[in-house]
Design an enzyme around this catalytic site. Sequence first.
Site, PDB file in Angstrom:
ATOM      1  N   SER A 117       0.822  -1.204   0.000  1.00  0.00           N
ATOM      2  CA  SER A 117       0.000   0.000   0.000  1.00  0.00           C
ATOM      3  C   SER A 117       0.856   1.255   0.000  1.00  0.00           C
ATOM      4  O   SER A 117       1.952   1.274   0.566  1.00  0.00           O
ATOM      5  CB  SER A 117      -0.889   0.007   1.249  1.00  0.00           C
ATOM      6  N   TYR A 141      -2.335   0.496   9.939  1.00  0.00           N
ATOM      7  CA  TYR A 141      -2.495  -0.169   8.645  1.00  0.00           C
ATOM      8  C   TYR A 141      -1.218  -0.059   7.808  1.00  0.00           C
ATOM      9  O   TYR A 141      -0.685  -1.049   7.310  1.00  0.00           O
ATOM     10  CB  TYR A 141      -3.676   0.427   7.877  1.00  0.00           C
ATOM     11  N   LYS A 145       1.549  -3.099   6.660  1.00  0.00           N
ATOM     12  CA  LYS A 145       1.914  -3.367   5.268  1.00  0.00           C
ATOM     13  C   LYS A 145       3.425  -3.267   5.058  1.00  0.00           C
ATOM     14  O   LYS A 145       4.032  -4.048   4.321  1.00  0.00           O
ATOM     15  CB  LYS A 145       1.170  -2.402   4.338  1.00  0.00           C
TER      16      LYS A 145
END
Length: 318
Positions: A117, A141, A145
């Site tokens: 991402s 998040y 990643k």
Amino acid sequence: MTWLLTGGAGYIGAHVLRAFGAAGLPVVVLDDLSTGDPQTVPEAVPLVRGSVTDPDAVRAVLADHEITAVLHLAAKKAVGESVAMPLTYWWENAEGTRCLLQACVEAGVETFLYSSSAAVYGMPDVDEVTEDSPTRPMSPYGETKLVGEWMLRDAARAHGLRWIALRYFNVAGAGAPELADRSVSNLIPLALRALTEGRPPQVFGSDYPTRDGTCIRDYIHVLDLAEAHVAAARALEGGATFGVYNVGRGEGSSVLEVLDAVREQTGRDFTPDLVGRRAGDPARLVASAGRIAAELGWSARLSLADMVASAWAAWQRH
């Protein structure tokens, strides 16, 4: 090669699955169906219900289907939710990736394509983010990643794994009416849901240091993203050893500009509701996509208008 596609019944996974099928790449799907829809998986494609956090389930699917390559899409992906529920994200995303990698090493699977991402970058002080820009994620998040990429790198050094990580920018649109994005965190489906419920779409933050005060993002059509996966899979099958690539258009659109496109494509006039910022949102994030074009021969074809029009057509069906 036979590819295991984790999360293949989800929004992005369903599009990648169709692209792999069109390219003649054999696929098996592993999905816990917590958000995925089994009806998006063609009957000819084996669908195994299970989680990447379950080592026994992962080992079984690798052995039973003689998997030789993995495309890892399964993950939780909402920035704001990750701030509120960090431990859930560390379990699902980081531990899930570790379990999957461990099983691959044990089974002798040496080819791994990873869904990463743009959130790994945080908010770099550049107009366009290259793959060499500093990685300073602003949310759990993004951190999970990035840790996934680190695990891949280390596994490659220790066990000879060949891998590619694709750093998605903002994915939107639909490749078919039955493949709508129904995410509770993505801007376009949030706006479409609000309009169909008779509410104005919300804008989270209007005081950012951008041209209109709202966040700027690089939007990529999910069909273009699916083709980027095919290009990466072909590169790995052809002997590529590793690579990290941005997947975007190199063009930034603000939240208000996206809502202008929503207004134009839906024919509905509205005044957005300006509310406070969401935690973890950088002001601007736009890709430099030159590396993937030069090395994998992929570039985006579809516009923001294409994304919104296809999203609206799919939304109306649902």
